[in-house]
Design a protein around this motif. Structure first.
Motif, PDB file in Angstrom:
ATOM      1  N   VAL A   1       0.963   6.485  10.952  1.00 26.08           N
ATOM      2  CA  VAL A   1      -0.030   6.368   9.875  1.00 26.08           C
ATOM      3  C   VAL A   1       0.209   7.427   8.813  1.00 26.08           C
ATOM      4  O   VAL A   1       0.172   7.152   7.604  1.00 26.08           O
ATOM      5  N   GLU A   2       0.461   8.661   9.256  1.00 27.98           N
ATOM      6  CA  GLU A   2       0.717   9.744   8.306  1.00 27.98           C
ATOM      7  C   GLU A   2       1.954   9.456   7.466  1.00 27.98           C
ATOM      8  O   GLU A   2       1.985   9.714   6.257  1.00 27.98           O
ATOM      9  N   LYS A   3       2.956   8.909   8.109  1.00 29.09           N
ATOM     10  CA  LYS A   3       4.190   8.585   7.399  1.00 29.09           C
ATOM     11  C   LYS A   3       3.943   7.510   6.344  1.00 29.09           C
ATOM     12  O   LYS A   3       4.415   7.598   5.207  1.00 29.09           O
ATOM     13  N   ASN A   4       3.177   6.485   6.743  1.00 28.57           N
ATOM     14  CA  ASN A   4       2.849   5.409   5.798  1.00 28.57           C
ATOM     15  C   ASN A   4       1.990   5.929   4.650  1.00 28.57           C
ATOM     16  O   ASN A   4       2.159   5.533   3.491  1.00 28.57           O
ATOM     17  N   ASP A   5       1.031   6.820   4.986  1.00 28.93           N
ATOM     18  CA  ASP A   5       0.176   7.402   3.947  1.00 28.93           C
ATOM     19  C   ASP A   5       0.999   8.202   2.948  1.00 28.93           C
ATOM     20  O   ASP A   5       0.757   8.150   1.726  1.00 28.93           O
ATOM     21  N   LYS A   6       1.964   8.943   3.467  1.00 31.13           N
ATOM     22  CA  LYS A   6       2.817   9.730   2.578  1.00 31.13           C
ATOM     23  C   LYS A   6       3.620   8.825   1.650  1.00 31.13           C
ATOM     24  O   LYS A   6       3.785   9.109   0.464  1.00 31.13           O
ATOM     25  N   LYS A   7       4.132   7.726   2.214  1.00 33.15           N
ATOM     26  CA  LYS A   7       4.893   6.785   1.393  1.00 33.15           C
ATOM     27  C   LYS A   7       4.011   6.182   0.310  1.00 33.15           C
ATOM     28  O   LYS A   7       4.409   6.054  -0.853  1.00 33.15           O
ATOM     29  N   THR A   8       2.780   5.788   0.699  1.00 31.97           N
ATOM     30  CA  THR A   8       1.851   5.184  -0.267  1.00 31.97           C
ATOM     31  C   THR A   8       1.492   6.172  -1.365  1.00 31.97           C
ATOM     32  O   THR A   8       1.477   5.840  -2.556  1.00 31.97           O
ATOM     33  N   THR A   9       1.196   7.409  -0.963  1.00 34.97           N
ATOM     34  CA  THR A   9       0.848   8.453  -1.938  1.00 34.97           C
ATOM     35  C   THR A   9       2.006   8.724  -2.886  1.00 34.97           C
ATOM     36  O   THR A   9       1.825   8.901  -4.102  1.00 34.97           O
TER      37      THR A   9
END
Length: 260
Positions: A214-222
């Motif tokens: 989730v953190e990885k996906n959030d970083k990508k989205t951000t």
């Protein structure tokens, strides 16, 4: 010459019993590794087989024994086959079993091939918490060893009844029963604990992996949002810096007033 034969015959008659007595050696029963060498008769106490690590020594101590008058005890050994008394002809005990097998973890066979007499009081043979009692009925070889002792016991007591209660007793001590009752719940508890620990470990790992994902996906989205925002800002800035395009307005020139 005649008198020489007479003297020789008398000497043989006198020396004969002495020779027989000299060949016999009576020893008090104890643990076999501590037994004297050359014993032929064991009495006063049981002959005990327990520490059998030095096989050559045990064979040497027992090879001359022919009569045991206070029983045999085979206790807590790790051997699979007991063959140390195959030359013994007589085993008896008027104060207990003639033979006791107790807590031998691997015992499957025994050899009393030379035995002619087997008698205990009140029973001839006892298996106490012993491995042999669990395989004696399932293994054909073990069963034959068992039946050989039964045959000798029946012959000694002049019985016609086979497998008499006077021949054999299988004992399970309270201590071993308590141990079994304790060990089973303990094993179950350990298995349940191991299962719960495994499940807990899996859930922890899964939760950790999920959080990382989730953190990885959030970083990508951000990162994507920041990139788009940056691009939009750049375009806006470039647009504000470019000169405005004006459309020129044509004005009518004023005509001079006057008379023609």
């Amino acid at each position: 010459m005649h008198w020489n034969y007479v003297v020789a015959l008398v000497s043989l008659l006198l020396m004969g019993p002495l020779t027989v007595d000299a060949a016999e050696k009576t020893c008090r029963g104890l643990e076999v590794k501590d037994l004297e060498d050359g014993c032929t008769i064991i009495n006063e106490a049981p002959l005990i087989f327990k520490d059998l690590k030095d096989e050559a020594l045990i064979k040497k101590k027992t090879e001359t024994i022919s009569i045991i008058e206070h029983g045999v005890e085979v206790i807590e050994t790790n051997i699979e086959s007991f063959e140390y008394l195959k030359n013994v002809k007589r085993i008896s005990n008027n104060k207990g079993p003639a033979i006791i097998f107790r807590k031998n973890q691997k015992l499957k066979r025994f050899n009393f091939a030379g035995l002619k007499y087997l008698k205990g009081d009140p029973v001839d043979v006892v298996f106490e918490d012993d491995h042999f009692s669990s395989v004696g009925g399932s293994s054909s070889e073990s069963f034959q060893d068992w039946m050989f002792l039964e045959h000798i016991s029946r012959s000694t007591h002049h019985r016609t009844e086979k497998c008499s209660k006077q021949f054999l007793e299988v004992r399970t001590t309270k201590e071993s029963t308590d141990d079994a009752e304790y060990k089973l719940p303990a094993i179950i508890a350990m298995c349940v604990f191991a299962l719960l620990f495994t499940v807990s470990l899996y859930l922890t790992w899964h939760d950790f992996y999920h959080r990382k994902s989730v953190e990885k996906n959030d970083k990508k989205t951000t990162k994507k949002k920041n990139k788009k925002s940056s691009e939009a800002g750049t375009k806006s800035l470039e647009k504000s810096k470019s000169p405005a395009t004006e459309t020129p307005t044509k004005s009518k020139s004023a005509e001079p007033t006057g008379s023609k």
